[in-house]
Design a protein around this motif. Sequence first.
Motif, short mmCIF file in Angstrom:
data_model
loop_
_atom_site.label_atom_id
_atom_site.label_comp_id
_atom_site.label_asym_id
_atom_site.label_seq_id
_atom_site.Cartn_x
_atom_site.Cartn_y
_atom_site.Cartn_z
N PRO A 1 0.85 -1.25 0.15
CA PRO A 1 0.04 -0.04 -0.08
C PRO A 1 0.79 1.19 0.18
N ILE A 2 2.00 1.44 0.29
CA ILE A 2 2.85 2.50 0.49
C ILE A 2 3.27 2.93 -0.98
N VAL A 3 3.21 2.02 -1.78
CA VAL A 3 3.57 2.20 -3.37
C VAL A 3 2.17 2.51 -4.02
N GLY A 4 1.24 1.69 -3.73
CA GLY A 4 -0.17 2.07 -4.13
C GLY A 4 -0.47 1.80 -5.77
N GLY A 5 -1.74 1.34 -6.06
CA GLY A 5 -2.14 1.00 -7.37
C GLY A 5 -1.95 1.91 -8.36
N PRO A 6 -1.72 3.26 -8.34
CA PRO A 6 -1.59 4.23 -9.51
C PRO A 6 -0.15 4.00 -9.88
N VAL A 7 0.82 4.21 -8.87
CA VAL A 7 2.20 4.25 -9.37
C VAL A 7 2.67 2.79 -9.98
N PHE A 8 1.94 1.73 -9.46
CA PHE A 8 2.11 0.22 -9.94
C PHE A 8 1.47 0.41 -11.58
N GLY A 9 0.50 1.09 -11.54
CA GLY A 9 -0.14 1.19 -12.84
C GLY A 9 0.50 1.70 -14.05
N ILE A 10 1.49 2.87 -13.73
CA ILE A 10 2.09 3.35 -14.80
C ILE A 10 3.33 2.80 -14.92
N LEU A 11 4.05 1.91 -13.86
CA LEU A 11 4.96 1.12 -14.06
C LEU A 11 4.90 0.02 -14.71
N LEU A 12 3.68 -0.74 -14.61
CA LEU A 12 3.32 -1.84 -15.45
C LEU A 12 3.14 -1.27 -16.96
N GLY A 13 2.43 -0.26 -17.11
CA GLY A 13 2.35 0.02 -18.36
C GLY A 13 3.46 0.21 -19.43
N ALA A 14 4.34 0.96 -18.51
CA ALA A 14 5.78 1.18 -19.06
C ALA A 14 6.46 -0.04 -19.69
N LEU A 15 6.51 -1.15 -18.42
CA LEU A 15 7.25 -2.18 -18.46
C LEU A 15 6.45 -3.08 -19.60
N ALA A 16 5.12 -3.17 -19.76
CA ALA A 16 4.60 -4.04 -20.56
C ALA A 16 4.83 -3.41 -22.16
N ALA A 17 4.91 -2.22 -22.43
CA ALA A 17 5.21 -1.48 -23.56
C ALA A 17 6.56 -1.86 -24.01
N ALA A 18 7.35 -1.92 -23.09
CA ALA A 18 8.93 -2.08 -23.36
C ALA A 18 9.13 -3.56 -23.78
N VAL A 19 8.56 -4.49 -22.97
CA VAL A 19 8.87 -6.06 -23.22
C VAL A 19 7.88 -6.52 -24.30
N VAL A 20 6.74 -6.07 -24.59
CA VAL A 20 5.90 -6.65 -25.65
C VAL A 20 5.65 -5.54 -26.55
N PRO A 21 6.52 -5.62 -27.58
CA PRO A 21 6.68 -4.40 -28.78
C PRO A 21 5.21 -4.26 -29.44
N GLY A 22 4.46 -5.38 -29.40
CA GLY A 22 3.23 -5.45 -30.06
C GLY A 22 2.16 -4.47 -29.48
N LEU A 23 2.42 -4.12 -28.29
CA LEU A 23 1.40 -2.93 -27.32
C LEU A 23 1.75 -1.80 -27.83
N ARG A 24 2.95 -1.43 -28.67
CA ARG A 24 3.09 -0.07 -29.18
C ARG A 24 2.27 0.20 -30.56
N ASP A 25 1.71 -0.97 -31.15
CA ASP A 25 0.93 -0.87 -32.30
C ASP A 25 0.05 0.19 -32.22
N GLU A 26 -0.46 0.82 -33.64
CA GLU A 26 -1.37 2.00 -33.55
C GLU A 26 -2.84 1.45 -33.12
N ARG A 27 -3.17 0.16 -33.44
CA ARG A 27 -4.39 -0.43 -33.18
C ARG A 27 -4.96 -0.15 -31.59
N TRP A 28 -3.76 -0.17 -30.76
CA TRP A 28 -3.96 0.05 -29.39
C TRP A 28 -4.26 1.61 -28.93
#
Length: 352
Positions: free
Chosen positions: A43-70
Amino acid sequence: MTTIRNAPAAPQAPVRPRHGAVPGLLVTVAAAAVATGLGSLVPIVGGPVFGILLGALAAAVVPGLRDERWAPGYAVASKPVLQASIVVLGTGLSLRQVLEVGGGSLPVMLGTLAVALGGAWLLGRWLGVRGDTQTLIGVGTGICGASAIAATTAVLKPKQADVAYALGTIFAFNIAAVLLFPPLGHLLGLSPHAFGLWAGTAINDTSSVVAASFAYGEDAGSYGLVVKLTRTLTLIPIVIVLAVLKSRREARQAGPGATVAAMPWRRIVPLFLLGFVAAAALNSLGVIPGSWHPALTALGTFLITTALAGIGLSLRLGDLRRAGARPLLLGGLLWIAVAATSLGLQSLTGTL
């Protein structure tokens, strides 16, 4: 012999995703669900901070998530969902809380807010951290962390890298505050009331205020929470001022004949901010039952987490590397200045 020339092909309109924003929005919701689970575990990190971290990590690890369709879905999460989250969070605030805190606490709250915003301007110029990054770090430090950054983002529409840097800075010093404030409070011999006021004015996110102040004691926790929620109400004038300044800048860029008065009122006073005020007013009048508050708070936090996941998925990590460590240094200096100012003003006003 006649030569037949092919006519130049007409320019084609960009191909839009068949399902519009739905696919990308589903990705952001899925990332927000995982982030919310992680936030409940830490809880001292919180969901919102994890949200942007997971989003950035997913976009870096899964190149397909950077496609224009998303991209359309990420855009919906980053703007309409973000604005809706601010309105929902307004239902957890009460205008009566300003009176409950008492006049003796207001000088400390307003003084530390002035130090945060003025310090962001001065130190930002000195460190070379300018523009939206400077503003977001100042507002996040001075008001209520991720929620303030989210509200300011909805008005300024900054680059994702600026939002990520501001949130990363807030996150780093939230963790430091939760770990350092309680032992420092005991070392300084602060009363529960004084510690609650210190935590409520000098710690960024509401969740971190709760973690630190309740660790100090039940009385400190309840008072720190009231101070922080009251401080959140300063979002209203701050965001209006930022919206007016942005409108003036846009009017200047539009040409000599353009004026702020000629611009639509919704560009100057954002609709979501009126919704935030209306939600707080309804709660103050008792229209919103108290039994609804936990669910509404959870919904508002989830919407912010979804919005920040969308920003994270649109983020390019190279943009962060180019900014260097100066934004983090700005956040650290502001955090120390606000914490020291809170204690100093409490001493001057006799609330220490």
